[in-house]
Motif scaffolding. Structure first.
Motif, PDB file in Angstrom:
ATOM      1  N   SER A 204      87.391  19.622  28.341  1.00 32.00           N
ATOM      2  CA  SER A 204      86.833  20.246  29.540  1.00 32.00           C
ATOM      3  C   SER A 204      87.340  21.682  29.655  1.00 32.00           C
ATOM      4  O   SER A 204      88.363  22.034  29.069  1.00 32.00           O
ATOM      5  CB  SER A 204      87.235  19.456  30.797  1.00 32.00           C
ATOM      6  OG  SER A 204      88.625  19.555  30.994  1.00 32.00           O
ATOM      7  N   VAL A 205      86.587  22.471  30.429  1.00 30.53           N
ATOM      8  CA  VAL A 205      87.003  23.867  30.670  1.00 30.53           C
ATOM      9  C   VAL A 205      86.783  24.238  32.128  1.00 30.53           C
ATOM     10  O   VAL A 205      85.885  23.717  32.795  1.00 30.53           O
ATOM     11  CB  VAL A 205      86.199  24.882  29.807  1.00 30.53           C
ATOM     12  CG1 VAL A 205      86.573  24.799  28.354  1.00 30.53           C
ATOM     13  CG2 VAL A 205      84.696  24.728  29.991  1.00 30.53           C
ATOM     14  N   HIS A 206      87.621  25.153  32.581  1.00 28.80           N
ATOM     15  CA  HIS A 206      87.359  25.859  33.838  1.00 28.80           C
ATOM     16  C   HIS A 206      87.400  27.340  33.467  1.00 28.80           C
ATOM     17  O   HIS A 206      88.361  27.798  32.863  1.00 28.80           O
ATOM     18  CB  HIS A 206      88.417  25.537  34.894  1.00 28.80           C
ATOM     19  CG  HIS A 206      87.959  25.903  36.271  1.00 28.80           C
ATOM     20  ND1 HIS A 206      87.763  24.978  37.272  1.00 28.80           N
ATOM     21  CD2 HIS A 206      87.615  27.085  36.799  1.00 28.80           C
ATOM     22  CE1 HIS A 206      87.320  25.579  38.355  1.00 28.80           C
ATOM     23  NE2 HIS A 206      87.217  26.870  38.088  1.00 28.80           N
ATOM     24  N   CYS A 207      86.346  28.064  33.811  1.00 32.47           N
ATOM     25  CA  CYS A 207      86.237  29.426  33.302  1.00 32.47           C
ATOM     26  C   CYS A 207      85.842  30.416  34.389  1.00 32.47           C
ATOM     27  O   CYS A 207      85.002  30.111  35.249  1.00 32.47           O
ATOM     28  CB  CYS A 207      85.186  29.439  32.182  1.00 32.47           C
ATOM     29  SG  CYS A 207      84.858  31.068  31.529  1.00 32.47           S
ATOM     30  N   THR A 234      90.722  28.032  31.360  1.00 32.68           N
ATOM     31  CA  THR A 234      91.762  27.012  31.246  1.00 32.68           C
ATOM     32  C   THR A 234      91.085  25.791  30.653  1.00 32.68           C
ATOM     33  O   THR A 234      89.994  25.399  31.086  1.00 32.68           O
ATOM     34  CB  THR A 234      92.421  26.662  32.594  1.00 32.68           C
ATOM     35  OG1 THR A 234      91.407  26.556  33.580  1.00 32.68           O
ATOM     36  CG2 THR A 234      93.406  27.691  33.031  1.00 32.68           C
ATOM     37  N   ALA A 235      91.722  25.208  29.661  1.00 32.21           N
ATOM     38  CA  ALA A 235      91.062  24.150  28.898  1.00 32.21           C
ATOM     39  C   ALA A 235      91.959  22.932  28.796  1.00 32.21           C
ATOM     40  O   ALA A 235      93.182  23.040  28.807  1.00 32.21           O
ATOM     41  CB  ALA A 235      90.769  24.664  27.490  1.00 32.21           C
ATOM     42  N   GLU A 236      91.325  21.761  28.704  1.00 32.11           N
ATOM     43  CA  GLU A 236      92.057  20.557  28.322  1.00 32.11           C
ATOM     44  C   GLU A 236      91.474  20.092  26.993  1.00 32.11           C
ATOM     45  O   GLU A 236      90.255  19.928  26.861  1.00 32.11           O
ATOM     46  CB  GLU A 236      91.921  19.468  29.394  1.00 32.11           C
ATOM     47  CG  GLU A 236      92.814  18.294  29.073  1.00 32.11           C
ATOM     48  CD  GLU A 236      93.065  17.364  30.269  1.00 32.11           C
ATOM     49  OE1 GLU A 236      92.496  17.602  31.349  1.00 32.11           O
ATOM     50  OE2 GLU A 236      93.820  16.401  30.075  1.00 32.11           O
ATOM     51  N   CYS A 335      81.445  26.955  29.714  1.00 38.16           N
ATOM     52  CA  CYS A 335      82.164  28.074  30.352  1.00 38.16           C
ATOM     53  C   CYS A 335      81.242  28.795  31.336  1.00 38.16           C
ATOM     54  O   CYS A 335      81.646  29.118  32.458  1.00 38.16           O
ATOM     55  CB  CYS A 335      82.674  29.056  29.299  1.00 38.16           C
ATOM     56  SG  CYS A 335      84.074  28.423  28.367  1.00 38.16           S
ATOM     57  N   SER A 338      80.731  26.594  34.332  1.00 41.06           N
ATOM     58  CA  SER A 338      81.938  26.547  35.155  1.00 41.06           C
ATOM     59  C   SER A 338      82.051  27.806  36.015  1.00 41.06           C
ATOM     60  O   SER A 338      82.383  27.738  37.206  1.00 41.06           O
ATOM     61  CB  SER A 338      83.171  26.406  34.254  1.00 41.06           C
ATOM     62  OG  SER A 338      84.328  26.596  35.007  1.00 41.06           O
ATOM     63  N   GLN A 343      83.509  24.986  38.967  1.00 39.07           N
ATOM     64  CA  GLN A 343      83.917  23.594  38.724  1.00 39.07           C
ATOM     65  C   GLN A 343      84.513  23.491  37.317  1.00 39.07           C
ATOM     66  O   GLN A 343      84.160  24.275  36.436  1.00 39.07           O
ATOM     67  CB  GLN A 343      82.687  22.669  38.734  1.00 39.07           C
ATOM     68  CG  GLN A 343      81.870  22.684  39.989  1.00 39.07           C
ATOM     69  CD  GLN A 343      82.479  21.791  41.060  1.00 39.07           C
ATOM     70  OE1 GLN A 343      82.951  20.704  40.750  1.00 39.07           O
ATOM     71  NE2 GLN A 343      82.472  22.252  42.285  1.00 39.07           N
ATOM     72  N   THR A 344      85.349  22.460  37.143  1.00 42.01           N
ATOM     73  CA  THR A 344      85.758  22.109  35.779  1.00 42.01           C
ATOM     74  C   THR A 344      84.596  21.358  35.137  1.00 42.01           C
ATOM     75  O   THR A 344      84.039  20.443  35.743  1.00 42.01           O
ATOM     76  CB  THR A 344      87.015  21.211  35.821  1.00 42.01           C
ATOM     77  OG1 THR A 344      88.069  21.987  36.398  1.00 42.01           O
ATOM     78  CG2 THR A 344      87.419  20.756  34.438  1.00 42.01           C
ATOM     79  N   LYS A 346      83.069  19.104  31.993  1.00 39.92           N
ATOM     80  CA  LYS A 346      83.328  18.246  30.820  1.00 39.92           C
ATOM     81  C   LYS A 346      82.425  18.696  29.685  1.00 39.92           C
ATOM     82  O   LYS A 346      81.259  19.039  29.920  1.00 39.92           O
ATOM     83  CB  LYS A 346      82.972  16.794  31.157  1.00 39.92           C
ATOM     84  CG  LYS A 346      84.040  16.098  31.939  1.00 39.92           C
ATOM     85  CD  LYS A 346      84.732  15.104  31.007  1.00 39.92           C
ATOM     86  CE  LYS A 346      85.903  14.443  31.695  1.00 39.92           C
ATOM     87  NZ  LYS A 346      87.005  14.167  30.743  1.00 39.92           N
TER      88      LYS A 346
END
Ligand SMILES: NC(=O)c1ccc[n+]([C@@H]2O[C@H](COP(=O)([O-])OP(=O)(O)OC[C@H]3O[C@@H](n4cnc5c(N)ncnc54)[C@H](O)[C@@H]3O)[C@@H](O)[C@H]2O)c1
Length: 348
Positions: A204-207, A234-236, A335, A338, A343-344, A346
């Motif tokens: 997932s990303v939040h950009c 920010t990434a997971e 990205c 987001s 939003q984050t 998936k």
């Protein structure tokens, strides 16, 4: 002998020509550009016999087994589809397409055509990233918990690549209507590939994307200056690691600066391509003691054009292929989504 045609003879095509010229078993037989004069000058410089200003004609009469596509981003999809339909092996510049849907179509068509397909994620030409990937696979870093990666340029502030306000080559990169996805699609794509090559895919990303004002009226010569020029992600990762990945064209005095830090529970790695393409720094943990930074010589690795030609010769598809191009494009789409929604997102 693999007969190669180059589509697009602008800035980056020179690098392609020099790469392919140096590869044994490859002969550049044709080049094509809608700017016929530019194509002719390119052909002269690189001693290429067939000169075309129309891609269809080159695909039909150019005697090419393979093509390298080096045109502005919005043309990657339509020209790659043409080349695949003509049965050519295709090396395509990044980003593979403008969005995930385009790249999925390209991936599927290449697989169906049974041809070699690759995308030019140039920074894989660094043996340091190849070595880092091997070390992670061999669990030498233990479990990776944290990733920090950046790709920084500064050409909006400084003129070392010329004045961007006066060159179409730079202006199209700043304008959505000219097919630009901004800094994130232009160079963010490299750092996303670079970081996820050793660590594994992103979950997932939040950009946050930002386009700063740079010219009164926000337009030059019909180019609206509206594409993002700074991005923070920010990434997971799928293995659970967290990552901070950022990119900008405002980062003077950086010219073209790419760095990756991987923090594992058995060792950490630093790659700084400004310092070296062929070595990395590693710091191992023994007991609970950090052993200090050690520089590891990573030797040489074949560049992507070499991998492309060898893949054609052997029939063994090397990486990065169109499937990888599509995987990275899904991250880019996430990205943008987001940024729009805050939003984050998936990644599917
Ligand atoms: N992998 C890398 O590190 C890297 C670095 C720079 C650029 N690139 C990519 O390379 C591509 C080209 O970038 P560039 O800097 O060379 O751009 P550029 O504008 O200098 O050159 C593009 C060329 O394509 C030609 N062209 C346009 N439409 C065409 C068509 N229909 N048929 C044939 N030719 C056509 C243009 O006339 C121009 O000469 C872009 O997608 C860019 O993202 C990749």
């Amino acid at each position: 002998m693999v007969n190669l045609g180059i589509i697009g003879t602008g800035n980056m095509a020179g690098a392609h020509a020099r790469w392919f010229q140096a590869i044994e078993g490859c002969r550049m037989v044709a080049c094509c550009d809608v700017d016929a004069q530019r194509a002719a000058a390119f052909a002269k410089t690189y001693d290429i016999e067939g000169v075309y200003s129309d891609v269809d004609e080159m695909l039909l009469n150019g005697n090419c087994d393979a093509v390298s596509i080096v045109v502005p981003d919005p043309l990657h999809h339509p020209l790659a589809i043409k080349a695949l339909k003509a049965g050519k092996h295709v090396l395509c510049e990044k980003p593979l397409g403008l969005n995930h849907a385009e790249t999925v179509e390209m991936r599927d068509m290449a697989e169906e055509a049974g041809v070699i397909n690759m995308v030019n994620f140039t920074y894989r030409n660094s043996s340091a990233i190849q070595k880092a990937t091997e070390l992670v696979k061999a669990v030498e870093l233990g479990t990776i918990r944290h990733v920090h990666a950046n790709y920084l340029q500064g050409w909006l502030v400084h003129d070392y690549w010329g004045d961007w306000r006066k060159s179409k080559n730079w202006l199209w990169r700043l304008s959505k209507a000219h097919g630009s996805g901004g800094v994130i699609n232009d160079i963010g794509i490299h750092i996303l590939d670079f970081a996820s090559m050793p660590v594994g895919t992103l979950d997932s990303v939040h950009c946050k994307l930002k386009c700063f004002d740079k010219e009164e009226g926000k337009t030059i010569d019909g180019y609206d200056l509206d594409a993002n020029d700074s991005a923070i992600i920010t990434a997971e990762f799928s293995n659970g690691a967290l990552g901070s990945i950022h990119t900008s064209r405002w980062a003077y005095p950086h010219e073209n600066s790419l760095q990756l830090h991987l923090f594992g529970n058995k060792a950490s790695i630093e790659i700084d391509l400004n310092a070296s393409y062929t070595s990395l720094k590693i710091n191992r943990i023994l007991g609970r003691q950090a052993m200090g930074w050690e520089t590891l010589d990573c030797g040489q690795t074949p560049n992507i054009p070499e991998r492309f030609i060898r893949s054609i010769e052997t029939g063994n598809q090397d990486q990065p292929d169109f499937a990888r191009g599509a995987e990275i494009q899904a991250i880019l789409d996430a990205c943008h989504q987001s940024d729009k929604t805050d939003q984050t997102i998936k990644i599917h």
